[in-house]
Motif scaffolding. Sequence first.
Motif, mmCIF file in Angstrom:
data_model
loop_
_atom_site.group_PDB
_atom_site.id
_atom_site.type_symbol
_atom_site.label_atom_id
_atom_site.label_comp_id
_atom_site.label_asym_id
_atom_site.label_seq_id
_atom_site.Cartn_x
_atom_site.Cartn_y
_atom_site.Cartn_z
ATOM 1 N N ARG A 183 0.863 -1.184 0.000
ATOM 2 C CA ARG A 183 0.000 0.000 0.000
ATOM 3 C C ARG A 183 0.902 1.238 0.000
ATOM 4 O O ARG A 183 1.720 1.398 0.907
ATOM 5 C CB ARG A 183 -0.882 -0.014 1.259
ATOM 6 N N ALA A 210 -5.700 6.854 -3.758
ATOM 7 C CA ALA A 210 -6.342 6.243 -2.587
ATOM 8 C C ALA A 210 -7.432 7.160 -2.041
ATOM 9 O O ALA A 210 -7.165 8.316 -1.682
ATOM 10 C CB ALA A 210 -5.303 5.980 -1.505
ATOM 11 N N ASP A 211 -8.647 6.622 -1.979
ATOM 12 C CA ASP A 211 -9.763 7.387 -1.416
ATOM 13 C C ASP A 211 -9.443 7.758 0.037
ATOM 14 O O ASP A 211 -8.806 6.977 0.753
ATOM 15 C CB ASP A 211 -11.034 6.513 -1.462
ATOM 16 N N GLY A 212 -9.845 8.937 0.452
ATOM 17 C CA GLY A 212 -9.662 9.366 1.846
ATOM 18 C C GLY A 212 -8.324 10.035 2.097
ATOM 19 O O GLY A 212 -8.110 10.569 3.190
ATOM 20 N N ASP A 213 -7.417 10.034 1.136
ATOM 21 C CA ASP A 213 -6.105 10.655 1.359
ATOM 22 C C ASP A 213 -6.290 12.156 1.600
ATOM 23 O O ASP A 213 -7.069 12.822 0.911
ATOM 24 C CB ASP A 213 -5.201 10.429 0.135
ATOM 25 N N ARG A 247 -10.083 5.356 -5.853
ATOM 26 C CA ARG A 247 -10.673 4.096 -5.408
ATOM 27 C C ARG A 247 -10.286 3.847 -3.961
ATOM 28 O O ARG A 247 -9.263 4.340 -3.486
ATOM 29 C CB ARG A 247 -10.150 2.901 -6.233
ATOM 30 N N ASN A 248 -11.114 3.038 -3.303
ATOM 31 C CA ASN A 248 -10.808 2.620 -1.946
ATOM 32 C C ASN A 248 -9.679 1.590 -2.006
ATOM 33 O O ASN A 248 -9.811 0.583 -2.703
ATOM 34 C CB ASN A 248 -12.086 2.000 -1.353
ATOM 35 N N GLU A 281 -8.899 -0.860 -0.125
ATOM 36 C CA GLU A 281 -9.610 -1.512 0.997
ATOM 37 C C GLU A 281 -8.670 -2.253 1.926
ATOM 38 O O GLU A 281 -7.897 -3.088 1.456
ATOM 39 C CB GLU A 281 -10.571 -2.593 0.460
ATOM 40 N N LEU A 294 -6.970 -3.386 -4.102
ATOM 41 C CA LEU A 294 -7.378 -2.343 -5.054
ATOM 42 C C LEU A 294 -7.841 -3.013 -6.333
ATOM 43 O O LEU A 294 -7.096 -3.814 -6.924
ATOM 44 C CB LEU A 294 -6.181 -1.422 -5.364
#
Length: 284
Positions: free
Chosen positions: A185, A232-235, A252-253, A255, A275
């Motif tokens: 990741r 990365a989602d949420g970054d 994208r997440n 996950e 991913l």
Amino acid sequence: MRDLNENTLTDEVIARFKNCENPRVKQISEALVRHLHAFVREIEPTQQEWESAIAFLTHTGHMCDDKRQEFILLSDTLGVSMLVDAINHRMPEGVTETTVLGPFYVENAHQFPLGADITQNIEGTPMLIQGTVRSQNGSPIPNAHINIWQSDGEGFYDVQHLDSLALRGQFHADENGNFSCWTLRPSAYPIPDDGPVGNMLRAQGRHPYRPAHVHFMIQAPGHQKLVTHVFADGDKYLDSDVVFGVKNSLIRNFELHEPGTAPDGKEMDKPYAYLRYDFTLKAV
Ligand code: BEZ
Ligand code: FE
């Protein structure tokens, strides 16, 4: 023409291009002079400021070698790279969007079989990437060529601190356009900011970070080459990427999963990320 002044100089410089035989060179030279002179008229630099500007560009050139391209960083951080990218990739609806190539692409990365681990023993959270490459009409592209590269969990690319390649590789999709590999990741990272571009960012009150992402270059006969990333989602840097490269369709997440059976059937005894991204290439 003599006695040129601030009102007559621009037209005279442009007039000197009248014998230019290449129409594109003529067009570019004229536009360059028009915009450059307009810029100088707008900011009215002092002589000292102009010398600083020349020193900045000189420093930028001196920072460049076969590992470091400070002019690309300058273009990236001023949004020029993304503007050139946008102008050259006016894609039809449904085709995967593009973003900057960046300076860390390496031409001859190792070739790996599908599902291979490209971490080369670098520590971090394992991440499985899976996807399918399709053409605009929805049909999978067998054997599509995929190049993947990314930073590690600390935000470094192999070429920045290792003697060997890691976290990058070349793959060929299977007969159904599917591909997969195991990597780590990635994390957000600062672009190299120990040179003039870093000084510029600090002077402009900006941070040097890019949100966590994985780079992809995908090629197949009869299709336009795709250069993109998945973010990365949420970054926390998605809205302030220092090179303006983020597009909603590319988020994208990544996950996070507890230990167990991963989507490719591998038994994981530690937490891992997953991913999935399906790419659509423009037919040409
Ligand atoms: C990158 O994503 O690798 C990158 C892009 C532009 C400038 C620096 C790094
Ligand atoms: Fe990157």
